[in-house]
Scaffold this active site. Structure first.
Site, PDB file in Angstrom:
ATOM      1  N   ARG A 178       0.855  -1.191   0.000  1.00  0.00           N
ATOM      2  CA  ARG A 178       0.000   0.000   0.000  1.00  0.00           C
ATOM      3  C   ARG A 178       0.886   1.234   0.000  1.00  0.00           C
ATOM      4  O   ARG A 178       1.708   1.412   0.897  1.00  0.00           O
ATOM      5  CB  ARG A 178      -0.907  -0.010   1.229  1.00  0.00           C
ATOM      6  CG  ARG A 178      -1.699   1.279   1.416  1.00  0.00           C
ATOM      7  CD  ARG A 178      -2.628   1.175   2.633  1.00  0.00           C
ATOM      8  NE  ARG A 178      -3.399   2.394   2.804  1.00  0.00           N
ATOM      9  CZ  ARG A 178      -3.199   3.276   3.795  1.00  0.00           C
ATOM     10  NH1 ARG A 178      -2.273   3.072   4.715  1.00  0.00           N
ATOM     11  NH2 ARG A 178      -3.939   4.354   3.881  1.00  0.00           N
ATOM     12  N   HIS A 191      -2.797  10.946   0.830  1.00  0.00           N
ATOM     13  CA  HIS A 191      -2.256  10.702   2.165  1.00  0.00           C
ATOM     14  C   HIS A 191      -1.592  12.007   2.613  1.00  0.00           C
ATOM     15  O   HIS A 191      -0.396  12.067   2.852  1.00  0.00           O
ATOM     16  CB  HIS A 191      -1.284   9.523   2.146  1.00  0.00           C
ATOM     17  CG  HIS A 191      -1.032   8.892   3.488  1.00  0.00           C
ATOM     18  ND1 HIS A 191      -1.142   7.536   3.720  1.00  0.00           N
ATOM     19  CD2 HIS A 191      -0.651   9.417   4.672  1.00  0.00           C
ATOM     20  CE1 HIS A 191      -0.834   7.260   4.986  1.00  0.00           C
ATOM     21  NE2 HIS A 191      -0.530   8.389   5.582  1.00  0.00           N
ATOM     22  N   GLU A 232      -7.245   8.462   6.334  1.00  0.00           N
ATOM     23  CA  GLU A 232      -7.497   9.117   7.621  1.00  0.00           C
ATOM     24  C   GLU A 232      -7.934  10.574   7.489  1.00  0.00           C
ATOM     25  O   GLU A 232      -7.226  11.493   7.921  1.00  0.00           O
ATOM     26  CB  GLU A 232      -6.252   9.033   8.507  1.00  0.00           C
ATOM     27  CG  GLU A 232      -5.788   7.618   8.768  1.00  0.00           C
ATOM     28  CD  GLU A 232      -4.729   7.533   9.871  1.00  0.00           C
ATOM     29  OE1 GLU A 232      -4.267   8.585  10.343  1.00  0.00           O
ATOM     30  OE2 GLU A 232      -4.393   6.407  10.262  1.00  0.00           O
ATOM     31  N   ASN A 251      -7.409   1.617   9.991  1.00  0.00           N
ATOM     32  CA  ASN A 251      -6.105   1.859  10.629  1.00  0.00           C
ATOM     33  C   ASN A 251      -6.302   1.834  12.135  1.00  0.00           C
ATOM     34  O   ASN A 251      -7.184   2.521  12.663  1.00  0.00           O
ATOM     35  CB  ASN A 251      -5.542   3.230  10.232  1.00  0.00           C
ATOM     36  CG  ASN A 251      -5.083   3.260   8.783  1.00  0.00           C
ATOM     37  OD1 ASN A 251      -5.176   2.253   8.071  1.00  0.00           O
ATOM     38  ND2 ASN A 251      -4.583   4.393   8.346  1.00  0.00           N
ATOM     39  N   TYR A 283      -4.107   1.650  15.983  1.00  0.00           N
ATOM     40  CA  TYR A 283      -2.863   1.618  16.761  1.00  0.00           C
ATOM     41  C   TYR A 283      -3.102   1.441  18.260  1.00  0.00           C
ATOM     42  O   TYR A 283      -2.351   0.743  18.928  1.00  0.00           O
ATOM     43  CB  TYR A 283      -2.052   2.907  16.526  1.00  0.00           C
ATOM     44  CG  TYR A 283      -1.501   2.983  15.122  1.00  0.00           C
ATOM     45  CD1 TYR A 283      -0.283   2.391  14.797  1.00  0.00           C
ATOM     46  CD2 TYR A 283      -2.210   3.596  14.104  1.00  0.00           C
ATOM     47  CE1 TYR A 283       0.219   2.427  13.508  1.00  0.00           C
ATOM     48  CE2 TYR A 283      -1.715   3.641  12.800  1.00  0.00           C
ATOM     49  CZ  TYR A 283      -0.498   3.057  12.508  1.00  0.00           C
ATOM     50  OH  TYR A 283      -0.010   3.089  11.230  1.00  0.00           O
ATOM     51  N   GLU A 305      -3.467  -0.264   8.142  1.00  0.00           N
ATOM     52  CA  GLU A 305      -2.296   0.116   8.953  1.00  0.00           C
ATOM     53  C   GLU A 305      -2.435  -0.447  10.346  1.00  0.00           C
ATOM     54  O   GLU A 305      -3.483  -0.323  10.977  1.00  0.00           O
ATOM     55  CB  GLU A 305      -2.159   1.641   9.105  1.00  0.00           C
ATOM     56  CG  GLU A 305      -1.666   2.365   7.893  1.00  0.00           C
ATOM     57  CD  GLU A 305      -1.519   3.864   8.126  1.00  0.00           C
ATOM     58  OE1 GLU A 305      -1.249   4.292   9.278  1.00  0.00           O
ATOM     59  OE2 GLU A 305      -1.683   4.609   7.150  1.00  0.00           O
TER      60      GLU A 305
END
Ligand code: FCB
Length: 471
Positions: A87, A131, A176, A299, A301, A376
């Site tokens: 990606r 991005h 995002e 995504n 985290y 991600e």
């Protein structure tokens, strides 16, 4: 929650189906360098990073990983790891240096070589159109606060997909948009560094509109490709329902509701009424934004923990982002972000694989027909080089626990198509510059030497054996 497996998500020997795509991800400004070459125009991240005080150590993406000049070697590196998918993002200012007008052929050719190089090596290309590197000329005209930017984006999407078509397997409109809008225009932590809540919410809508306008261009030019968008979901913890509802509305539903359900939720409009009247939403916009997508990029985290601030004492603002003066939470400045339980990565983000499982299950419940892909997930740690190796056991542990979470979600019926690790190599981590290393490949910024970290070897083993190693 699954009722088998280790409570700490440290399972081993988990099998992934042959069609579950495992790969890695990067983004243009973070790796390419060559900021002024072959006709590339300046982006908001060039301007921002060159403004004193905006990034750690004054770091910029001028050179970054010099990927632009090392394309062939980096493609070979991906192949050596056995990546099934890669990606990457396309820098709008390479394609249209001022954000409108004809294609800059040299810029486009770079991505042609990248896509062909991936296909030659049997690596599936997954491209993101945006991005975060908005052409500076468009920012000078108002950026994402200006409705026209959404139309410019659709034009850029048309030109790019016309050229690359369905040689790209999956076209992602935005990465995002939460960061682009709330960090870019609300908190000031990201480019363009504005601190205006009303501007941030206007940007939210225009990013949503940009997505909606671009999808038909992708469909027209790349009929066999999948169309998608990548969102960074906030997994919200805490006992305070009101605080959780408010942050969910701003952080998650501000994007999923218009894109996937065709509406802005009433509570979002009410919560932000003191900031804006949302008059920037014109009749017909929600129909444009509400486009079927083939896969939703996720995504993830870490988590946040919130509660309403009682106005006494100092408010805690532990939301995982740099404090640059403004707030990324327009209309919800009275919500506190509490310190969370560790352990933490080098970003100060808490490690919570259960949050990933919870998120995937919640998305399945909210959007039962929507295939998902982890676009991600990964972790920054302060790596060391020891005898030419990078023994990053902490990153392997992080990845193993999150692969376990993904596996458990699949076992509970989540239609999860793949997992892309952030990031292929250490790179420019936005406001944190080169101080945070997310790569599964180490980059020596003096020499540009790449060393595959132990986590890179771990991922290669997962891909080749289709299972996480036994513990
Ligand atoms: C995400 C970004 C990506 C990278 C990781 C750590 O928010 O999409 O570019 O910076 O965080």
């Amino acid at each position: 929650m699954a009722d088998s497996g280790n409570p700490d998500y440290r399972d081993g020997g988990l099998e992934f189906a042959p069609d579950f795509v495992i790969g890695s991800a990067t983004a243009s400004y973070q790796i390419e360098g060559a900021a002024r070459e072959d006709g590339r125009g300046p982006s908001i991240w060039d301007t921002f990073s060159h403004t004193p005080g905006k990034t750690w150590n004054g770091d910029t993406g001028d050179v970054a990983d010099d990927h632009y000049h090392r394309l062939e070697a980096d493609l070979d590196l991906m192949k050596s790891l056995g990546l099934e998918a890669y990606r990457f993002s396309i820098a709008w200012p390479r394609i249209q240096p001022t954000g409108s007008g004809p294609v800059n052929q040299a810029g486009l050719d770079f991505y042609g070589r990248l896509v062909d190089g991936l296909l030659e090596r049997d690596i599936t290309p997954i491209a993101t159109l945006y991005h975060w590197d908005l052409p500076q000329t468009l920012e000078d005209a108002g950026g994402w606060v200006n409705r026209d930017t959404a139309y410019r984006f659709a034009e850029y999407a048309a030109l790019t997909t016309e050229a690359l078509g369905d040689r790209v397997h999956t076209w992602t409109t935005l990465n995002e948009p939460w960061c682009s809008s709330y960090l870019g225009y609300g908190s000031g932590a990201h480019a363009p560094g504005r601190t205006d809540g009303a501007a941030a919410l206007t940007a939210v809508h225009h990013l949503n509109l940009a997505h909606g306008l671009a999808i038909p261009e992708i469909r027209r030019n790349a009929p066999k490709a999948l169309a998608s968008v990548t969102l960074n979901f906030h997994v919200i913890r805490g006992d305070d329902d009101e605080a959780r509802r408010r942050i969910d509305a701003l952080a998650n539903r501000a994007f999923t509701s218009p894109m996937l359900l065709g509406r802005y939720d009433d509570d979002l409009l009410e919560d932000t009424a003191s900031v804006t009247d949302w008059q920037f939403v014109r009749p017909g916009d929600l129909e444009l934004i509400h486009q079927p997508i083939d896969v939703l990029g996720v995504n993830y985290y870490s988590t946040v923990t919130v509660r309403m601030w009682d106005g006494r004492g100092a408010k805690t603002v532990n939301d995982g982002h740099k404090d640059m003066g403004g707030s990324p939470w327009p209309g919800s400045r009275d919500v506190e972000f509490l310190p969370q339980e560790g352990p933490f990565t080098d970003m100060g983000w808490n490690i919570a694989p259960d949050g990933l499982e919870e998120l995937l299950l919640s998305l399945k419940e909210q959007f039962p027909q929507q295939p998902l892909m982890i676009t991600e997930n990964g972790a920054a740690f302060p790596d060391r080089v020891v005898d030419g190796r990078v023994p990053d056991a902490d990153r392997i542990d992080y990845l193993n626990r999150h692969f376990t979470a993904a596996h458990r979600a699949i076992a509970q019926g989540v239609d999860l198509r793949g997992y892309l690790v952030w990031s292929l190599m250490d790179n420019f981590e936005w406001g944190y510059g080169y101080s945070k290393r997310f790569g599964i490949v180490r980059v020596d910024y003096e020499t540009q030497e790449r060393i595959v970290k132990d986590s890179g070897h771990w991922l290669a083993e997962v891909i080749s054996t289709r299972r996480t190693p036994g513990l």
